[in-house]
Design an enzyme around this catalytic site. Structure first.
Site, PDB file in Angstrom:
ATOM      1  N   CYS A   2       1.074  -1.132   0.148  1.00 52.55           N
ATOM      2  CA  CYS A   2       0.115   0.104  -0.333  1.00 52.55           C
ATOM      3  C   CYS A   2       0.781   1.348   0.141  1.00 52.55           C
ATOM      4  O   CYS A   2       1.884   1.198  -0.084  1.00 52.55           O
ATOM      5  CB  CYS A   2      -0.795  -0.020   1.796  1.00 52.55           C
ATOM      6  N   ARG A  27       3.156   1.091  -5.603  1.00 55.44           N
ATOM      7  CA  ARG A  27       3.081  -0.126  -3.475  1.00 55.44           C
ATOM      8  C   ARG A  27       1.386  -0.797  -3.455  1.00 55.44           C
ATOM      9  O   ARG A  27       2.092  -1.725  -3.172  1.00 55.44           O
ATOM     10  CB  ARG A  27       3.044   0.647  -2.566  1.00 55.44           C
ATOM     11  N   TRP A  70      -2.615  -2.569  -1.961  1.00 61.86           N
ATOM     12  CA  TRP A  70      -2.284  -3.860  -1.834  1.00 61.86           C
ATOM     13  C   TRP A  70      -3.065  -4.933  -0.974  1.00 61.86           C
ATOM     14  O   TRP A  70      -2.751  -5.007   0.234  1.00 61.86           O
ATOM     15  CB  TRP A  70      -0.804  -4.104  -2.371  1.00 61.86           C
ATOM     16  N   ASN A  96      -0.749   1.714   6.298  1.00 61.37           N
ATOM     17  CA  ASN A  96       0.081   1.429   5.915  1.00 61.37           C
ATOM     18  C   ASN A  96       1.257  -0.184   6.661  1.00 61.37           C
ATOM     19  O   ASN A  96       1.508   0.350   7.652  1.00 61.37           O
ATOM     20  CB  ASN A  96       1.061   1.599   4.554  1.00 61.37           C
ATOM     21  N   GLY A  97       1.285  -1.334   6.214  1.00 57.64           N
ATOM     22  CA  GLY A  97       1.807  -2.462   7.058  1.00 57.64           C
ATOM     23  C   GLY A  97       0.677  -3.675   7.383  1.00 57.64           C
ATOM     24  O   GLY A  97      -0.079  -3.513   6.932  1.00 57.64           O
ATOM     25  N   GLU A 470      16.361 -14.639 -14.385  1.00 63.41           N
ATOM     26  CA  GLU A 470      15.948 -13.317 -14.965  1.00 63.41           C
ATOM     27  C   GLU A 470      14.602 -14.170 -15.822  1.00 63.41           C
ATOM     28  O   GLU A 470      13.438 -13.148 -15.569  1.00 63.41           O
ATOM     29  CB  GLU A 470      16.209 -12.746 -14.653  1.00 63.41           C
ATOM     30  N   LYS A 474      10.453 -12.530 -14.950  1.00 58.57           N
ATOM     31  CA  LYS A 474       9.623 -12.151 -15.748  1.00 58.57           C
ATOM     32  C   LYS A 474       8.743 -12.318 -16.608  1.00 58.57           C
ATOM     33  O   LYS A 474       7.784 -11.614 -16.459  1.00 58.57           O
ATOM     34  CB  LYS A 474      10.701 -11.188 -16.955  1.00 58.57           C
ATOM     35  N   GLU A 477       5.812 -13.193 -14.331  1.00 55.29           N
ATOM     36  CA  GLU A 477       5.069 -12.393 -13.750  1.00 55.29           C
ATOM     37  C   GLU A 477       4.406 -10.818 -14.384  1.00 55.29           C
ATOM     38  O   GLU A 477       2.998 -10.724 -13.936  1.00 55.29           O
ATOM     39  CB  GLU A 477       6.486 -11.304 -12.623  1.00 55.29           C
ATOM     40  N   HIS A 493      19.363 -33.319 -15.257  1.00 51.59           N
ATOM     41  CA  HIS A 493      19.093 -33.687 -13.707  1.00 51.59           C
ATOM     42  C   HIS A 493      17.672 -33.924 -13.496  1.00 51.59           C
ATOM     43  O   HIS A 493      17.277 -34.195 -12.255  1.00 51.59           O
ATOM     44  CB  HIS A 493      20.107 -33.562 -13.240  1.00 51.59           C
ATOM     45  N   LYS A 589       5.324  -3.023  -6.308  1.00 50.46           N
ATOM     46  CA  LYS A 589       6.195  -2.506  -6.760  1.00 50.46           C
ATOM     47  C   LYS A 589       7.477  -3.187  -5.859  1.00 50.46           C
ATOM     48  O   LYS A 589       8.332  -3.334  -5.510  1.00 50.46           O
ATOM     49  CB  LYS A 589       6.573  -1.429  -7.016  1.00 50.46           C
TER      50      LYS A 589
END
Ligand code: F6R
Length: 594
Positions: A2, A27, A70, A96-97, A470, A474, A477, A493, A589
């Site tokens: 948030c 956020r 969020w 926020n938290g 990476e 990418k 997501e 393997h 983010k």
């Protein structure tokens, strides 16, 4: 996680607050809301959706609070969106938290009618309870804060006053001329004022339009310096690009340059803010690199660089796991924490663990004035400018530049680097090579053939193994395609069992010491009819389904080049699938919860 904002002054609060939370949507962007005070009452508007979906202009007044969410506690719906009010709607609050003892506190608030499932609503009812018992709003606010366990950044509005508090989640104040601003980070405020106060852990404050006070929870006045931030605030705009992510990928020649600019002089590397003497650095026996997600991937590249170039034993750790190992650390260890935002809760917890055991901790972060930048012994900023797309791109390459510089610097101190001039010159050639690749590549065409796949495998070896990780991150997501990254030789393997004619396998295979070996790994894929998309410096071979040709550079600089095609590939695939590239589902983010 948030973003929160607040304003008090003479101007129209809702337009300023709309701008602040729009800039804070990185956020979280599940839902949003604003509450303003005018004509003796507070009016609130909130809903699910993004800031641009809601018209807040009907909210009048010169003081208000705002939130973009969020979800952590409670699903995404109108009721759970912020601001939340007390029963009489005299006070509203944004948070926020995470309040860890919210359920316990809810149980003692008998008689209060809760409208949401959030932990945040408990806070406002607790304050109301103290006010009903006769406390002033300020006393009630402080008493409530003392009961909260967990993390919070809070702004409360009551009449023409704002009450702010911070513990575990960031909160900054902007001190203007007869006006005050509040936000989760300084960037949205710097349009209005450069005079910024970073609240510290355990601070609370009361804001009027022409004054403020900051106290600790014992109500003792604390002196918090006003910092004049003169850093460049990029205009938060997409310019001619369709998405921030694409813009940020294309910014990389510039941001890579900014990461080394001023740090190379007379063929030597110099850093301004390390705050650790060369004598101490020469004695470093081990480096521990810590980060999450993309920053962790940058750390893996760092591991190769420090072992290969500086000849220092290096471990790379997930921040979220680090402290639970009860890690063995001593004064010969150098802990390096990598973070774009500088606010990631897991990384902050890892720093606390490392510091409690006496390690020296350096932060490599992008967020200027962020929590991590302020808690480490020394730091190196990326200077990449605001990264708005949720998927990190330009800050990953900037991390690689700083890690490369640091490996040359430590290697020079230890006498393991023979020709620093050559290594640093090579680095300075990278931006032009990336510009050339960005201008001329076939990735959009390749993506149009594979955008409807269900799975993808990314393979790489040596310095390019982290780029395989990476690339897979990418893709998953932003396009929601299941993807895995592996060291190419590990495929046999286990993951080789997944390969069939429907499986695209993206192999990062530039020429170098392991080129013949990775070609053998590709043969293993082809024998199982997998589709091979090879990213290589040598575009001449036949027999691949697709070849993406990249410029050839030294192996230790190759990740800076090879990451660009995997970023672009996921971008174009996600776009073709109609995904919200800059704001993928379920993500935010800045991840400020553990
Ligand atoms: C992926 C991504 C995340 C972040 C991770 C750490 O594209 O952006 O995986 O890398 O959440 O965030 P920072 O770097 O801010 O600590």
């Amino acid at each position: 996680m948030c973003g929160i904002g607040a304003y008090i002054g003479d101007k129209d609060a809702s337009s300023i607050l709309t701008s602040i939370i729009r800039d804070l949507e990185y956020r979280g962007y599940d839902s949003c809301g604003i509450a303003t005070y005018s004509d003796g009452k507070i009016n609130c508007k909130k809903d699910i959706g993004k800031v641009s979906d809601i018209d807040f202009s009907s909210l009048k007044g010169n003081v208000g609070i705002a939130h973009t969410r969020w979800a952590t506690h409670g699903i995404v719906n109108f009721e759970n969106s912020h601001p939340h009010s007390d029963c009489d709607k005299k006070m509203y609050l944004v948070h926020n938290g995470i309040i860890e003892n919210a359920d316990e506190l809810r149980n003692i608030l008998a008689g209060h009618e809760f409208t949401s499932k959030t932990d945040s609503e408990v806070i406002i009812h607790l304050i109301e309870d103290f006010v009903n018992a006769g406390d002033t709003v300020e006393d009630a606010f402080v008493k409530c804060l003392k009961l909260l366990e967990g993390a919070y950044a809070i702004v409360l509005i009551h009449e023409e006053k704002l009450y702010v508090a911070r513990k575990g989640s960031p909160l900054v104040l902007g001190v203007g001329n007869n006006e005050m601003f509040v936000a989760s980070d300084s960037v949205p405020i710097q349009k209005y004022t450069r005079n910024i106060i970073f609240l510290e852990e355990g601070d609370y404050g009361v804001l009027w339009k022409d004054n403020y006070k900051i106290n600790n929870l014992d109500s003792v006045d604390v002196d918090r310096e006003i910092k004049i931030l003169n850093n460049n605030i990029d205009e938060i705009s997409k310019g001619s690009f369709e998405h921030f992510m694409l813009k940020e990928i294309y910014e990389q020649p510039k941001t890579i340059e900014r990461a080394f600019l001023g740090r190379i002089s007379d063929d030597k590397v110099k850093f301004g803010g390390l705050n650790i003497s060369e004598d101490v650095l020469k004695k470093i026996k081990r480096i521990i690199l810590i980060g999450c997600g993309t920053s962790w991937h940058a750390g893996i590249v760092g591991g190769y660089l420090f072992e290969d170039i500086s000849k220092i034993q290096t471990k790379v750790e997930y921040a979220s796991e680090f402290r639970y190992k009860n890690p063995v650390i001593d004064e010969n260890d150098l802990v390096i924490v990598l973070s774009q935002s500088g606010e990631t809760a897991d990384s902050i917890a890892a720093i606390k663990e490392a510091k409690s055991k006496g390690a020296k901790v350096i932060g490599i972060v992008n967020g200027v004035g962020s929590t991590i930048s302020r808690m480490v012994d020394g730091g190196i900023y990326l200077h990449a400018g605001s990264e708005i797309g949720v998927a990190s791109t330009k800050t990953f390459s900037s991390h690689l530049v700083v890690l490369y510089l640091l490996s040359v610097y430590l290697g020079s101190l230890k006498g393991t680097v023979r020709d620093p001039a050559k290594m640093l010159n090579e680095l300075q050639e990278i931006p032009a090579l990336i510009s050339g690749f960005l201008e001329n590549n076939n990735i959009e065409g390749v993506s149009s053939k594979y955008f409807d796949c269900d799975n993808a495998l990314y393979l790489g070896r040596d310095y390019n193994f982290p780029i395989a990780l990476e690339g897979a991150l990418k893709l998953k997501e932003i396009s929601y395609i299941h993807a895995e990254g592996y060291p190419a030789a590990e495929m046999k393997h286990g993951p080789i069992a997944l390969i069939d004619k429907n499986m695209p396998v993206i192999v990062i295979a530039p020429e170098g010491r392991l080129y013949p070996k990775i070609m053998s790994n590709i043969s293993e894929v082809k024998s199982r009819k997998g589709k091979v998309i090879v990213i290589t410096t040598n575009g001449l071979e036949d027999g691949f389904d697709e070849v993406i040709k990249i410029p050839k550079v030294s192996e230790y600089l190759m990740p800076l080049i090879s990451v660009v095609p995997v970023q672009l590939l996921s971008y174009y695939i996600a776009k073709k699938r109609g995904c919200d590239v800059d704001r993928p589902r379920n993500l935010a983010k800045s991840v400020t919860v553990e």
